[in-house]
Design an enzyme around this catalytic site. Structure first.
Site: not given
Ligand code: UDP
Length: 485
Positions: A22, A127, A368
């Site tokens: 977020h 948010d 995911h």
């Molecule tokens: N991300 C990253 N490195 C990681 C894991 C996640 O940069 O090792 C970033 C990814 O690029 C994205 C965010 O974290 O911008 C993850 O958001 P997403 O909505 O895909 O999934 P969430 O983490 O909310 O389940």
């Protein structure tokens, strides 16, 4: 008389929800608004500030008018350990509830801080999970826009589910229900739909979210119109207010994405990772990562490892295991890393995802289906293997696979969440993983067409921000706020 240049800049106050998925798009939004000439106050907390320090330093270096303001969160008052300020630090629903309570207590400190500023705020973008900010905006007499981190497709589903209470009398969580009022027939089950905090104890919070969604002056999303025009229109019509799609926001922020850290500090030296990517053939590498929150249990890690190995395709795998670090290390050291040395690269911890996905060696993404990951893949023309875990990810999978047709499902049916025990999780077997990898990374007609569609979407994404729909939405949003002022 004041000349135009002297008039105060429109001032946006951004209040993210404190979970990396977020916060990251809100950081991108802050840069985007600042680069368009607005002033931004970015609300954070002390522990979260330390996690985005390099982002803050970079903004300072670029001389952008973004002020990161850490407000002290009273963890003790809600029974949380000191410093427990992010969703990825809390365990179980009770603590999530306490965290949302602690955030709502920031009302007074935020109002006091903003009232003391010489350039008073012109609007709040906060948010969906920070509904208390609606009261702050009304107290200050400024508009509040709700940031919805979902795409329009999933937002529309979510809105209908909660507005129409479609699962109210449904006893079986797996029963498929047709969503009333959706632009076409779509069936979803309660188990595979976004929760919107609908478990016991969250009733008031959930009601407040919906109420503030109804009262918001508009909704801001990190999608773009051309990606999902039908759902964008339908969502806008359903909620009866403007949906400002500003995405893909990270593309506005390329200097930042390429150099600085979005989220946590990368575990692996970026140079090392880049060198490895450089050594691979264009379009050959599969990137495997499940976002910021998911932790993979050991038995599943093992299946992924063996599935990837069997596929014989190059891969870059980000491992965020559950806390049995020694098991994971044992698995990797039991000859696996040695066997895949020529074509596998493993990151244990945090990756520089935006940089990785934009690399020419990338050919696929096992994801995911979190919305940020999805939009980052779309913007880079990278087709996906979909492996939804929870929340709205099963809906995003439908969009990726059935509507946009740029994905291959790994075939997961049940949810996987952080709070589940290993024995409760349905493990995806290695042969399913291998099959999906070969399908996505293959050279048959379907794989080529999938790639072609992904490339077309990449172009559309770039057009949207390069003078297209998202670009004009940003201009209009700033103008709307400025003229209201
Ligand atoms: N991300 C990253 N490195 C990681 C894991 C996640 O940069 O090792 C970033 C990814 O690029 C994205 C965010 O974290 O911008 C993850 O958001 P997403 O909505 O895909 O999934 P969430 O983490 O909310 O389940």
């Amino acid at each position: 008389m004041k000349c135009e240049d002297e008039s105060p800049k429109p001032h946006f106050v951004l209040v993210p929800f404190m979970a990396q998925g977020h916060t990251i798009p809100m950081i991108d939004m802050a840069h985007l608004l600042a680069k368009q000439g607005a002033m931004v106050t970015f609300i954070t907390t002390p522990a979260n500030t330390t996690r985005i320090e390099s982002t803050i330093d970079k903004a300072r270096e670029l001389n952008l008018p973004i002020h990161f303001v850490p407000l002290k969160l009273d963890c003790a008052k809600v029974g949380l350990p000191e410093g427990c300020e992010n969703v990825d630090k809390v365990i179980g629903k009770e603590q999530v509830k306490s965290l949302t309570d602690a955030y709502s207590m920031l009302h007074k400190p935020l109002v006091s801080y903003l009232q003391a500023q010489s350039n008073l705020p012109s609007s709040i973008i906060s948010d969906l999970c920070q509904p208390w900010t609606g009261d702050v905006a009304r107290e200050l007499g400024i508009p509040r826009f709700m940031f919805n981190g979902f795409c329009a497709f999933s937002s529309l589903c979510r809105y209908i589910i909660h507005q129409e209470k479609v699962f109210k009398n449904v006893a079986d969580d797996n029963e498929l229900i047709i969503l009333p009022g959706f632009p076409h027939c779509i069936e979803i089950s309660k188990a595979r739909s976004p929760g919107n905090f609908n478990s016991p104890g969250f009733e008031q919070f959930s009601e407040k979210i919906l109420e503030e969604e109804r009262r918001a002056d508009g909704v801001v999303t990190n999608s773009f119109y051309e990606l999902e025009p039908l759902y964008h229109e339908a969502y806008q019509k359903k909620i009866g207010k403007k949906v400002w799609s500003l995405g893909p926001m990270f593309l506005h922020n390329t200097e930042m994405s390429a150099i600085a850290i979005r989220g946590d500090k990368a575990t692996v030296d970026q140079k090392h990772c880049l060198q490895w990517l450089e050594s691979m053939k264009p379009g050959s590498v599969l990137y495997v990562s499940f976002g910021s929150m998911a932790r993979t249990v050991f038995s599943q890690l093992k299946e992924i490892a063996l599935g990837l190995e069997a596929s014989k395709r190059p891969f870059l795998w980000v491992i965020k295991s559950d806390d049995k670090v020694s098991d994971t290390e044992k698995l990797l050291s039991e000859g696996f890393e040695e066997r895949i040395r020529d074509r596998g690269f493993i990151i244990r911890g945090w990756s520089q995802q935006a940089m990785i996905l934009s690399h020419p060696s990338l050919g696929g993404f096992m994801t995911h289906c979190g919305w940020n990951s999805t939009i980052e893949a779309v913007s880079n023309g990278v087709p996906m293997i979909t492996w939804p875990h929870c929340a709205e990810q099963f809906l995003n999978e439908k969009l990726i696979v059935d509507i946009l047709r740029i994905g291959v499902p790994v075939g997961v049916q049940n949810i996987t969440s952080r709070t589940m025990e290993a024995h409760e999780i349905s493990i995806v077997k290695r042969d399913h993983i291998e099959k999906a990898v070969l399908k996505l990374m293959g050279e048959d007609k379907d794989a080529k067409e999938r790639r072609m569609r992904a490339t077309e979407l990449k172009q559309k994404a770039r057009q949207a921000i390069d003078g297209g729909s998202s670009y004009s939405n940003i201009q209009q949003l700033i103008e709307y706020v400025t003229t209201r002022k």
